[in-house]
Design a protein around this motif. Structure first.
Motif, short mmCIF file in Angstrom:
data_model
loop_
_atom_site.label_atom_id
_atom_site.label_comp_id
_atom_site.label_asym_id
_atom_site.label_seq_id
_atom_site.Cartn_x
_atom_site.Cartn_y
_atom_site.Cartn_z
N GLN A 277 1.73 10.98 2.84
CA GLN A 277 1.25 11.95 4.08
C GLN A 277 0.65 13.20 3.28
O GLN A 277 -0.37 13.87 3.65
N ILE A 278 1.44 13.80 2.33
CA ILE A 278 0.90 14.95 1.57
C ILE A 278 -0.14 14.68 0.79
O ILE A 278 -1.08 15.56 0.60
N GLU B 160 -2.70 12.48 1.44
CA GLU B 160 -3.82 12.59 2.37
C GLU B 160 -4.28 13.70 2.71
O GLU B 160 -5.42 14.26 3.00
N ALA B 161 -3.09 14.72 2.91
CA ALA B 161 -3.49 16.31 3.43
C ALA B 161 -4.24 16.83 2.34
O ALA B 161 -5.12 17.53 2.65
N MET B 162 -3.84 16.47 1.05
CA MET B 162 -4.57 17.32 0.07
C MET B 162 -5.86 16.78 -0.34
O MET B 162 -6.77 17.61 -0.36
N LEU B 163 -6.17 15.52 0.16
CA LEU B 163 -7.57 15.03 -0.20
C LEU B 163 -8.31 15.52 0.99
O LEU B 163 -9.57 15.76 0.92
N ALA B 164 -7.78 15.72 2.15
CA ALA B 164 -8.57 15.97 3.41
C ALA B 164 -9.00 17.78 3.40
O ALA B 164 -10.01 18.09 3.78
N ARG B 165 -8.35 18.28 2.39
CA ARG B 165 -8.54 19.60 2.01
C ARG B 165 -9.46 19.97 0.86
O ARG B 165 -9.63 20.94 0.31
N GLY B 166 -9.67 18.90 0.28
CA GLY B 166 -11.00 18.64 -0.80
C GLY B 166 -10.10 18.84 -2.12
O GLY B 166 -10.71 19.17 -3.03
N GLY B 167 -8.85 18.37 -2.04
CA GLY B 167 -8.01 18.67 -3.45
C GLY B 167 -8.50 17.37 -4.53
O GLY B 167 -8.90 16.44 -3.87
N PRO B 168 -7.88 17.50 -5.65
CA PRO B 168 -8.09 16.30 -6.59
C PRO B 168 -7.20 15.18 -6.03
O PRO B 168 -6.32 15.23 -5.47
N ARG B 169 -7.72 14.19 -6.70
CA ARG B 169 -6.93 12.78 -6.46
C ARG B 169 -6.01 12.71 -6.85
O ARG B 169 -4.78 12.10 -6.20
N MET B 170 -5.38 13.20 -7.93
CA MET B 170 -3.93 13.37 -8.39
C MET B 170 -3.84 14.73 -8.92
O MET B 170 -4.47 15.14 -9.87
N VAL C 278 10.89 6.13 3.14
CA VAL C 278 10.80 7.57 3.85
C VAL C 278 10.07 8.24 2.78
O VAL C 278 8.99 9.18 2.96
N ILE C 279 10.67 8.34 1.74
CA ILE C 279 10.05 9.50 0.38
C ILE C 279 8.57 8.95 0.26
O ILE C 279 7.60 9.78 0.01
N ALA C 280 8.40 7.60 -0.08
CA ALA C 280 7.14 7.15 -0.45
C ALA C 280 6.09 7.47 0.75
O ALA C 280 4.84 7.87 0.50
N ASN C 281 6.45 7.26 2.08
CA ASN C 281 5.67 7.61 3.08
C ASN C 281 5.27 9.02 3.04
O ASN C 281 4.22 9.66 3.41
N LEU C 282 6.26 9.88 2.76
CA LEU C 282 6.13 11.48 2.76
C LEU C 282 5.02 11.87 1.71
O LEU C 282 4.22 12.57 1.84
N PHE C 283 5.08 11.22 0.62
CA PHE C 283 4.13 11.27 -0.59
C PHE C 283 2.87 10.76 -0.22
O PHE C 283 1.79 11.72 -0.43
N VAL D 294 0.79 -1.50 0.01
CA VAL D 294 0.05 0.02 0.18
C VAL D 294 0.90 1.39 0.00
O VAL D 294 0.27 2.16 -0.70
N ALA D 295 1.91 1.27 0.73
CA ALA D 295 2.84 2.42 0.66
C ALA D 295 3.49 2.74 -0.60
O ALA D 295 4.15 4.05 -0.89
N LEU D 296 3.41 1.70 -1.55
CA LEU D 296 4.03 1.91 -2.95
C LEU D 296 2.68 2.60 -3.71
O LEU D 296 3.46 2.91 -4.94
#
Length: 198
Positions: free
Chosen positions: A156-157, A159-169, A149-154, A67-69
């Motif tokens: 997190q970012i 999920e934060a964008m989705l929480a703010r109502g941003g597009p899926r990609m 670590v970079i994959a995890n950062l991606f 899932v992290a990938l």
């Protein structure tokens, strides 16, 4: 320095670090040169899955690593679909995912000190040419641990964008990911400097 090592008593935990690194390099080489068919990739993928089960962490850990990938897969698949076509895009992405999962398996079952020791011994003959085995080992170990670590950062970012109502990609994720990666690099540099590594 970030370490993904999780203690355990499995056969993979007890295996020497040099054996695991050699197998990682060998399988990565096989995947790069000969894994053109799906049955080869499938067999290697089953081998990787079996390796995760052998750690004693259960299927949950394997699934968590997969899932992290997910965002790495999207980043790789989209441009390759455009320029290479669906079959090559899926084969190349599967190759990279298998190698990343193998690297995660090695770091999960091997203390970073053991990995550093093996790498330093491998490059020690280059010391006569002015190459520092300690610095080379540190560089390679940081590279291995930075991939997840970079994959995890991606993630997190994203999920934060989705929480703010941003597009899926969106390509807007590139800038915050770059900033977070640079911050991570600065933190590593500060930690190394504090330990006397120039």
């Amino acid at each position: 320095m970030i370490s993904l090592y999780r203690p355990g008593h499995s056969i993979l935990h007890r295996a020497p670090a040099w054996v695991k690194l050699a197998l990682l390099a060998l399988i990565a080489l096989v995947i790069s040169l000969w894994a053109q068919d799906w049955w080869v990739l499938g067999a290697i993928g089953m081998l990787v899955g079996t390796g995760f089960l052998a750690t004693g962490f259960g299927i949950g850990e394997f699934w968590r690593q997969c899932v992290a990938l997910r965002w790495l897969v999207l980043i790789m698949v989209i441009p390759q679909l455009i320029f290479l076509g669906p079959e090559l895009a899926l084969i190349n992405t599967t190759r990279v995912c298998i190698v990343v999962l193998l690297a995660a398996l090695v770091t999960l079952t091997t203390p970073m000190a053991a990995l550093l020791d093996v790498i330093e011994r491998l490059v020690s003959p280059l010391a006569r040419f002015g190459v520092s085995p300690t610095k080379v080992g540190l560089l390679l170990s940081l590279t291995i641990t930075t991939i997840p670590v970079i994959a995890n950062l991606f993630g997190q970012i994203r999920e934060a964008m989705l929480a703010r109502g941003g597009p899926r990609m969106s390509f807007r994720i590139v800038l915050p990911l770059l900033v977070a990666s640079l911050q991570h690099g600065d933190q590593l540099a500060d930690a190394l400097t504090a330990r006397g590594v120039d």
